[in-house]
Scaffold this active site. Structure first.
Site, PDB file in Angstrom:
ATOM      1  N   HIS A  19      57.870 130.183  34.737  1.00 12.59           N
ATOM      2  CA  HIS A  19      58.227 130.184  36.156  1.00 12.59           C
ATOM      3  C   HIS A  19      57.855 128.867  36.824  1.00 12.59           C
ATOM      4  CE1 HIS A  19      59.332 134.488  36.667  1.00 12.59           C
ATOM      5  NE2 HIS A  19      58.619 134.594  35.561  1.00 12.59           N
ATOM      6  N   ARG A  72      56.055 123.743  50.896  1.00 13.17           N
ATOM      7  CA  ARG A  72      56.695 123.911  52.204  1.00 13.17           C
ATOM      8  C   ARG A  72      57.817 122.925  52.492  1.00 13.17           C
ATOM      9  NH1 ARG A  72      51.476 125.197  56.155  1.00 13.17           N
ATOM     10  NH2 ARG A  72      50.682 126.967  54.914  1.00 13.17           N
ATOM     11  N   HIS A 200      64.086 140.249  33.861  1.00  8.48           N
ATOM     12  CA  HIS A 200      62.847 140.829  33.358  1.00  8.48           C
ATOM     13  C   HIS A 200      63.055 142.342  33.214  1.00  8.48           C
ATOM     14  CE1 HIS A 200      61.294 137.051  34.789  1.00  8.48           C
ATOM     15  NE2 HIS A 200      60.019 137.380  34.712  1.00  8.48           N
ATOM     16  N   GLU A 203      58.299 145.274  30.951  1.00 10.46           N
ATOM     17  CA  GLU A 203      56.968 144.657  30.931  1.00 10.46           C
ATOM     18  C   GLU A 203      55.923 145.684  31.380  1.00 10.46           C
ATOM     19  OE1 GLU A 203      54.463 140.929  32.920  1.00 10.46           O
ATOM     20  OE2 GLU A 203      56.405 141.514  33.759  1.00 10.46           O
TER      21      GLU A 203
END
Length: 350
Positions: A19, A72, A200, A203
């Protein structure tokens, strides 16, 4: 340094489940936190180790989102992306499909086009500077619901917004209370636009979530998927259709999806003939990296150098890299492995 440790460190690799925000090392997170004082995230790299100690999956999501809050500006996004590639190159990662969650940034007010430009600028610069090729998977943060799915799908399929490096469409976040079928229309749109399906599933829930990902979301690869070990029919289906699993052992322990490494089902998956790839997920947050995950997998599977090289080639096969790119990395893995006994001897006697 053991021979296998050294072999893994130098082995050319691909990574398929990692990620974007979750790859921010302590030095990157500290730099971002220092830019934006007043957040919960420590700006001291040493304090981050304690901050990244999770009690369960829900706590992990809470901490993850607090790190998102220090990203940001487009300049933050560019710094994060470029430095992730630098860290990957140090592990000899030649190719990575990085899971990016644009909703997290644009929902906080970041301009969509500026976000896309930032990741693309970092991607091209990183490839030129480090030789690491990055591609994107845009994923829906499941906890944010269908509003997030709509935004993510729009950014992924709108031609003038969609970044050149985008190859796939995913679904992350918690599985419990977030049924996969509700996201079918958004995956249908992404697939129609030429993207590959990589949600996903399986899991923190059971095999039924993997079945839903396959049947409803037309998954070509499964993120995690470890619950498949509980269902012989599912194992046979995955093996027969050569549907890869993106397995992340240390992550599963850190989020309490699996209690101990000794109980991890990776061996059962491999023994069933499933195409298993090894990945780091959110490496600094879980105190790991891809090299460490290969060492864990080698121990759990009883692999020597040849076995580890075969595992690395699984990731190349399961990637969405073009055939020439796959052939090039596979050939590099073969050449490295063939030269290893001589290289290791020369290093030991130097």
């Amino acid at each position: 340094m053991t021979d296998l440790h050294a072999f893994i460190a130098g082995l050319p690799k691909a990574e398929l489940h990692v990620h974007h925000v979750g790859s921010a090392s302590p030095r990157i997170v500290a730099a971002l936190a220092a830019r934006h004082p007043g957040t919960k995230v420590p700006s001291d790299p040493e304090a981050l180790a304690e901050y990244f100690t999770f009690t369960d999956f829900a706590h992990f999501i809470e901490v993850y989102l607090s790190v998102v809050d220090v990203i940001r500006t487009p300049e933050d996004v560019r710094l994060l992306t470029y430095e992730i590639a630098r860290d990957m190159s140090r592990q000899n990662v030649r190719y990575a499909e990085l899971t990016v969650t644009p909703y997290s940034s644009v929902s906080r007010g970041m301009d969509e086009r500026a976000f896309m430009a930032a990741i693309e600028d970092a991607r091209t610069a990183a490839e030129a500077d480090f030789g690491t090729v990055l591609r994107w998977c845009f994923d829906i943060p499941g906890e944010a619901g269908l509003a997030a799915a709509e935004v993510t799908a729009r950014l992924a399929v709108t031609e003038e917004l969609r970044p050149e490096g985008l190859v796939s469409f995913g679904l992350g976040g918690p599985e419990v209370g977030v049924p996969r079928p509700q996201f079918k229309p958004y995956f249908d749109r992404a697939i129609a636009a030429g993207l590959r399906s990589v949600p996903h599933a399986g899991e923190t829930t059971g095999p039924e979530t993997v079945w839903d990902a396959l049947r409803e979301l037309r998954a070509e690869r499964i993120g995690h998927g470890i619950a498949a070990a509980q269902d012989e029919k599912l194992l046979a289906h995955l093996a027969e259709h050569r549907i890869p699993l993106e397995v992340c052992p240390t992550s599963n322990i850190a989020t309490r999806a699996v209690r101990t490494l000794e109980e991890h089902p990776i061996k059962a998956l491999v023994d069933a003939g499933v195409l298993v790839t090894v990945n780091s997920d959110d490496p600094p947050m879980f105190g790991t990296d891809l090299n460490s995950e290969y060492e864990v997998a080698a121990r759990l599977l009883g692999l020597d150098e040849q076995g580890v090289a075969a595992l690395a080639k699984n990731a190349v096969e399961a990637s969405f890299l073009d055939p020439a790119g796959k052939a090039a990395i596979s050939a590099e893995i073969d050449a490295y492995t063939a030269a290893w006994p001589q290289a290791a001897t020369a290093t030991a006697t130097a």
